[in-house]
Design an enzyme around this catalytic site. Sequence first.
Site, mmCIF file in Angstrom:
data_model
loop_
_atom_site.group_PDB
_atom_site.id
_atom_site.type_symbol
_atom_site.label_atom_id
_atom_site.label_comp_id
_atom_site.label_asym_id
_atom_site.label_seq_id
_atom_site.Cartn_x
_atom_site.Cartn_y
_atom_site.Cartn_z
ATOM 1 N N CYS A 1 4.186 -2.456 6.894
ATOM 2 C CA CYS A 1 5.181 -2.511 5.813
ATOM 3 C C CYS A 1 6.026 -1.242 5.783
ATOM 4 C CB CYS A 1 4.505 -2.649 4.441
ATOM 5 S SG CYS A 1 3.136 -3.801 4.376
ATOM 6 N N ASP A 2 5.380 -0.082 5.872
ATOM 7 C CA ASP A 2 6.063 1.174 5.548
ATOM 8 C C ASP A 2 6.347 2.080 6.743
ATOM 9 O OD1 ASP A 2 6.035 0.453 2.885
ATOM 10 O OD2 ASP A 2 4.068 1.338 2.527
ATOM 11 N N CYS B 1 -0.310 0.296 4.278
ATOM 12 C CA CYS B 1 0.200 -0.722 5.199
ATOM 13 C C CYS B 1 1.250 -0.124 6.134
ATOM 14 C CB CYS B 1 0.807 -1.880 4.400
ATOM 15 S SG CYS B 1 1.512 -3.171 5.435
#
Length: 319
Positions: A145-146, A142
């Site tokens: 997300c990261d 992701c």
Amino acid sequence: MSKSNLLQYDYDIIIIGGGPGGYAAGIYAARAGLKSLLVEGAATVSQITITDVIENYPGVPDEINGYDFMQLFKKQAAKFGLETAGFDITGIAGDETNSVWNVSAGGKNYRALAVIAATGAQWRKLGVPGENEFAGKGVSYCATCDGPFYRGRDVVVVGGGDSAIQEALFLTHFAGKVYVVHRRDRLRAAGLLQKRAFAEKKIEFVWNGTLEEITGSDLVTGVKIKNTVSGKIAEIKADGVFIFVGRIPNTSVFHGVLKLDDGGYIITDENMQTSAAGIFAAGDCRHKLFRQVVTAAGDGANAAFSAELYIGNLKGEAY
Ligand code: NAP
């Protein structure tokens, strides 16, 4: 006499899935006074519980890991009296009245007026050495997300579809360099995404490359790539490896029950209604564009509200 006296059922709603979509549905359903059971898989884990850090859920400004975040969902659901259980659902079938759904698990049958499918999806894995070992330590599925953790650092993206290219473009906002490793010599992604990616200076394509190994010690330090034409192995130094080789929705139990898209995702309308009356879907198992914790939670709230209206009609109690 209310119609509900004629119906034989154990629960108003059975929610299948213990991720953000399922728990959001559970919070709304239990708070609305509906007798609700949330069933989590006995052995499966929600994608969020393996998410290292969440920092983009609105209203939660401090970084929190996925496991701890789910504990907050669970605490809130318990406050409203949501019943939960851990077992794997093996079948779902309507009864002869078309008003009650039989949900079977472990040789038992649970009857519900409505079902909310929030079974999520799982990332397709490459199955290479290092992939599991470095999950959350440099291996990610992701970029939203990261990605922000890789400011100024080099990362590798694996895949050639829309997800890989879109996420590679997103990663250029943070990373110093983005290597896109694809197993063929042309992309599957949509033309517009390809055009943008080819024009992006930070992206370097590694064609005809298969990722053989992810290397590192505590954290990822690089990857080994095999050229499918020459057979030669090359090494790339990188701090992050983002794998986008497709997702697999956890919808096998709904085959033959609900209308699914070609990828196996459940088709719903904007109110989370599936093709079967009384079954609603929420979160990553649903056909949609943007799969995030916040969109799953929104789906869950919508699904619970739609189920509440549906049950009210069924019981003859609709306002
Ligand atoms: P996808 O379209 O199935 O693409 C998967 C990519 O991974 C392909 O390039 C495939 O290579 C590669 N791949 C698969 N298995 C592999 C393996 N074992 N080793 C190496 N490479 C492997 O998946 P996706 O990109 O996640 O997209 C899924 C769906 O969501 C698609 O319908 C897509 O259009 C949609 N989507 C849309 C958007 C958008 O509209 N902006 C964004 C994201 C996703 P090959 O090409 O050689 O098969």
